[in-house]
Design a protein around this motif. Structure first.
Motif, PDB file in Angstrom:
ATOM      1  N   GLN A   1      70.330  35.419  16.915  1.00  0.00           N
ATOM      2  CA  GLN A   1      71.192  35.388  15.735  1.00  0.00           C
ATOM      3  C   GLN A   1      72.624  35.795  16.062  1.00  0.00           C
ATOM      4  OE1 GLN A   1      69.954  37.937  12.518  1.00  0.00           O
ATOM      5  NE2 GLN A   1      71.589  37.237  11.183  1.00  0.00           N
ATOM      6  N   TRP A   2      72.804  36.807  16.893  1.00  0.00           N
ATOM      7  CA  TRP A   2      74.142  37.342  17.157  1.00  0.00           C
ATOM      8  C   TRP A   2      74.634  37.069  18.575  1.00  0.00           C
ATOM      9  CZ3 TRP A   2      76.146  38.255  12.738  1.00  0.00           C
ATOM     10  CH2 TRP A   2      75.362  38.739  11.692  1.00  0.00           C
ATOM     11  N   ILE A   3      73.817  36.451  19.387  1.00  0.00           N
ATOM     12  CA  ILE A   3      74.207  36.189  20.776  1.00  0.00           C
ATOM     13  C   ILE A   3      74.903  34.831  20.839  1.00  0.00           C
ATOM     14  CG2 ILE A   3      73.324  35.893  23.124  1.00  0.00           C
ATOM     15  CD1 ILE A   3      71.184  37.957  22.439  1.00  0.00           C
ATOM     16  N   LEU A   4      75.893  34.715  21.701  1.00  0.00           N
ATOM     17  CA  LEU A   4      76.757  33.540  21.722  1.00  0.00           C
ATOM     18  C   LEU A   4      76.017  32.238  21.955  1.00  0.00           C
ATOM     19  CD1 LEU A   4      79.810  35.064  23.614  1.00  0.00           C
ATOM     20  CD2 LEU A   4      79.515  34.751  21.156  1.00  0.00           C
TER      21      LEU A   4
ATOM     22  N   ASP B   1      86.162  46.066  37.010  1.00  0.00           N
ATOM     23  CA  ASP B   1      87.581  46.188  37.313  1.00  0.00           C
ATOM     24  C   ASP B   1      87.715  47.342  38.305  1.00  0.00           C
ATOM     25  OD1 ASP B   1      90.301  46.871  37.363  1.00  0.00           O
ATOM     26  OD2 ASP B   1      90.587  46.418  35.233  1.00  0.00           O
ATOM     27  N   THR B   2      87.826  47.016  39.593  1.00  0.00           N
ATOM     28  CA  THR B   2      87.860  48.058  40.628  1.00  0.00           C
ATOM     29  C   THR B   2      89.162  48.839  40.634  1.00  0.00           C
ATOM     30  OG1 THR B   2      88.585  46.411  42.267  1.00  0.00           O
ATOM     31  CG2 THR B   2      86.218  46.874  42.133  1.00  0.00           C
ATOM     32  N   HIS B   3      90.220  48.265  40.081  1.00  0.00           N
ATOM     33  CA  HIS B   3      91.481  48.997  40.004  1.00  0.00           C
ATOM     34  C   HIS B   3      91.420  50.072  38.917  1.00  0.00           C
ATOM     35  CE1 HIS B   3      95.765  49.836  40.233  1.00  0.00           C
ATOM     36  NE2 HIS B   3      95.818  49.692  38.913  1.00  0.00           N
ATOM     37  N   ASN B   4      90.935  49.693  37.740  1.00  0.00           N
ATOM     38  CA  ASN B   4      90.866  50.622  36.614  1.00  0.00           C
ATOM     39  C   ASN B   4      89.530  51.346  36.505  1.00  0.00           C
ATOM     40  OD1 ASN B   4      93.527  50.187  35.396  1.00  0.00           O
ATOM     41  ND2 ASN B   4      92.778  48.100  35.127  1.00  0.00           N
ATOM     42  N   LEU B   5      88.616  51.050  37.419  1.00  0.00           N
ATOM     43  CA  LEU B   5      87.300  51.698  37.478  1.00  0.00           C
ATOM     44  C   LEU B   5      86.545  51.583  36.154  1.00  0.00           C
ATOM     45  CD1 LEU B   5      88.221  54.883  39.532  1.00  0.00           C
ATOM     46  CD2 LEU B   5      87.241  52.736  40.359  1.00  0.00           C
ATOM     47  N   SER B   6      86.468  50.342  35.669  1.00  0.00           N
ATOM     48  CA  SER B   6      85.779  50.108  34.403  1.00  0.00           C
ATOM     49  C   SER B   6      84.878  48.886  34.507  1.00  0.00           C
ATOM     50  CB  SER B   6      86.796  49.914  33.277  1.00  0.00           C
ATOM     51  OG  SER B   6      87.560  48.740  33.495  1.00  0.00           O
ATOM     52  N   ALA B   7      83.960  48.806  33.563  1.00  0.00           N
ATOM     53  CA  ALA B   7      83.072  47.648  33.453  1.00  0.00           C
ATOM     54  C   ALA B   7      82.533  47.612  32.031  1.00  0.00           C
ATOM     55  CB  ALA B   7      81.923  47.731  34.460  1.00  0.00           C
ATOM     56  N   GLU B   8      81.802  46.542  31.741  1.00  0.00           N
ATOM     57  CA  GLU B   8      81.176  46.390  30.439  1.00  0.00           C
ATOM     58  C   GLU B   8      79.675  46.249  30.639  1.00  0.00           C
ATOM     59  OE1 GLU B   8      81.324  43.286  26.654  1.00  0.00           O
ATOM     60  OE2 GLU B   8      83.100  43.493  27.930  1.00  0.00           O
ATOM     61  N   ILE B   9      78.918  46.770  29.702  1.00  0.00           N
ATOM     62  CA  ILE B   9      77.472  46.559  29.661  1.00  0.00           C
ATOM     63  C   ILE B   9      77.193  45.653  28.484  1.00  0.00           C
ATOM     64  CG2 ILE B   9      75.239  47.626  29.154  1.00  0.00           C
ATOM     65  CD1 ILE B   9      76.150  50.068  30.716  1.00  0.00           C
ATOM     66  N   GLY B  10      76.421  44.597  28.717  1.00  0.00           N
ATOM     67  CA  GLY B  10      76.113  43.706  27.612  1.00  0.00           C
ATOM     68  C   GLY B  10      75.371  42.472  28.033  1.00  0.00           C
ATOM     69  N   HIS B  11      75.550  41.413  27.246  1.00  0.00           N
ATOM     70  CA  HIS B  11      74.780  40.180  27.410  1.00  0.00           C
ATOM     71  C   HIS B  11      73.293  40.515  27.474  1.00  0.00           C
ATOM     72  CE1 HIS B  11      78.167  37.422  27.892  1.00  0.00           C
ATOM     73  NE2 HIS B  11      78.740  38.362  28.607  1.00  0.00           N
ATOM     74  N   THR B  12      72.899  41.467  26.637  1.00  0.00           N
ATOM     75  CA  THR B  12      71.517  41.948  26.624  1.00  0.00           C
ATOM     76  C   THR B  12      70.713  41.196  25.579  1.00  0.00           C
ATOM     77  OG1 THR B  12      72.251  44.169  27.255  1.00  0.00           O
ATOM     78  CG2 THR B  12      70.072  43.992  26.247  1.00  0.00           C
ATOM     79  N   PHE B  13      69.523  40.780  25.970  1.00  0.00           N
ATOM     80  CA  PHE B  13      68.555  40.397  24.955  1.00  0.00           C
ATOM     81  C   PHE B  13      67.219  41.001  25.338  1.00  0.00           C
ATOM     82  CE2 PHE B  13      66.933  36.644  27.328  1.00  0.00           C
ATOM     83  CZ  PHE B  13      65.581  36.691  26.986  1.00  0.00           C
ATOM     84  N   ILE B  14      66.501  41.422  24.318  1.00  0.00           N
ATOM     85  CA  ILE B  14      65.175  42.015  24.494  1.00  0.00           C
ATOM     86  C   ILE B  14      64.213  41.256  23.595  1.00  0.00           C
ATOM     87  CG2 ILE B  14      63.779  44.113  24.164  1.00  0.00           C
ATOM     88  CD1 ILE B  14      66.383  45.692  24.812  1.00  0.00           C
ATOM     89  N   SER B  15      63.068  40.889  24.151  1.00  0.00           N
ATOM     90  CA  SER B  15      62.039  40.169  23.406  1.00  0.00           C
ATOM     91  C   SER B  15      61.796  40.831  22.054  1.00  0.00           C
ATOM     92  CB  SER B  15      60.736  40.158  24.219  1.00  0.00           C
ATOM     93  OG  SER B  15      59.672  39.681  23.437  1.00  0.00           O
ATOM     94  N   ASN B  16      61.590  40.019  21.044  1.00  0.00           N
ATOM     95  CA  ASN B  16      61.390  40.527  19.696  1.00  0.00           C
ATOM     96  C   ASN B  16      60.268  41.565  19.641  1.00  0.00           C
ATOM     97  OD1 ASN B  16      62.440  40.076  16.930  1.00  0.00           O
ATOM     98  ND2 ASN B  16      60.282  39.667  16.503  1.00  0.00           N
ATOM     99  N   ASP B  17      59.206  41.358  20.418  1.00  0.00           N
ATOM    100  CA  ASP B  17      58.073  42.292  20.430  1.00  0.00           C
ATOM    101  C   ASP B  17      58.436  43.659  21.009  1.00  0.00           C
ATOM    102  OD1 ASP B  17      56.510  40.272  19.395  1.00  0.00           O
ATOM    103  OD2 ASP B  17      55.680  39.687  21.337  1.00  0.00           O
ATOM    104  N   TRP B  18      59.511  43.741  21.773  1.00  0.00           N
ATOM    105  CA  TRP B  18      59.872  44.981  22.459  1.00  0.00           C
ATOM    106  C   TRP B  18      61.111  45.643  21.867  1.00  0.00           C
ATOM    107  CZ3 TRP B  18      56.781  47.295  25.986  1.00  0.00           C
ATOM    108  CH2 TRP B  18      55.722  46.529  26.482  1.00  0.00           C
ATOM    109  N   GLN B  19      61.678  45.056  20.819  1.00  0.00           N
ATOM    110  CA  GLN B  19      62.828  45.690  20.184  1.00  0.00           C
ATOM    111  C   GLN B  19      62.370  46.934  19.433  1.00  0.00           C
ATOM    112  OE1 GLN B  19      65.230  42.879  18.004  1.00  0.00           O
ATOM    113  NE2 GLN B  19      65.419  41.548  19.772  1.00  0.00           N
TER     114      GLN B  19
END
Length: 191
Positions: free
Chosen positions: A36-39, A87-105
């Motif tokens: 529903q909310w994933i691209l 981003d190795t210069h700014n020492l940052s990253a993002e966590i995401g693009h996650t999906f979990i099976s409906n049975d395990w949410q």
């Protein structure tokens, strides 16, 4: 900078995604509520999933690492997540693009998986900032991110064009290295 290695708790395994995971990932992604909310739904067919694996999941190993999420007890592949936009210069990253099976949410899966990624990001990669982004109307995801201890930073309005022609406004969250020790203790208490 990313090292491809397996991470695990007593309940969850994060394995760098490879071809052997695709059948399980396809099965995990079949419930329509997940998307529903994933691209885009890349588990519509085995062919689409394979194309996603080759063109997006394997994209630039210096900028991202994609994991299969596996329930340790059943050995079932229950979804996927990633650490990306390194981003190795700014020492940052993002966590995401996650999906979990409906049975395990709404089980232990997400907390364990995010704990493993945060621990890897802050303690192994020595990053100082991790961000999380989700659709502004995705209350389930926003609540899950908040439960991790992430701080809400605001909404970026109409920042992503969706496949249906509408624009997504994105709720933005972060955790920084100064917060990690307290968040780590809170997460370990819940694991």
């Amino acid at each position: 900078m990313f090292t491809l290695q397996t991470h695990y708790t007593n309940k969850v395994i994060l394995e760098p995604l490879n071809h052997k995971h695709l059948n399980g990932l396809y099965k995990a992604g079949q419930h329509p509520n997940i998307w529903q909310w994933i691209l885009s739904n890349y588990t519509k067919s085995p062919a689409i999933l394979n194309e996603w694996f080759l063109t997006q999941a394997q994209f630039n190993k210096n900028e991202q690492v994609v994991f299969a999420i596996i329930d340790k007890n059943t050995k079932q592949i229950v979804g996927t997540t990633r650490l990306f936009k390194l981003d190795t210069h700014n020492l940052s990253a993002e966590i995401g693009h996650t999906f979990i099976s409906n049975d395990w949410q709404r089980t232990y899966i997400n907390s364990h998986a995010k704990y493993l990624l945060l621990n890897y990001a802050f303690e192994k990669l020595r990053l100082v900032r991790i961000s999380f982004n989700t659709h502004e109307n995705n209350k389930r995801s926003r609540n899950a991110i908040t439960r991790l201890g992430a701080r809400f930073e605001g909404v970026a309005h109409k920042d992503r064009l969706l496949s249906d022609g509408n624009f997504r406004s994105t709720a933005k969250f972060s955790i920084v290295d100064d917060q990690w020790p307290d968040i780590k203790l809170q997460l370990e208490g819940r694991l």
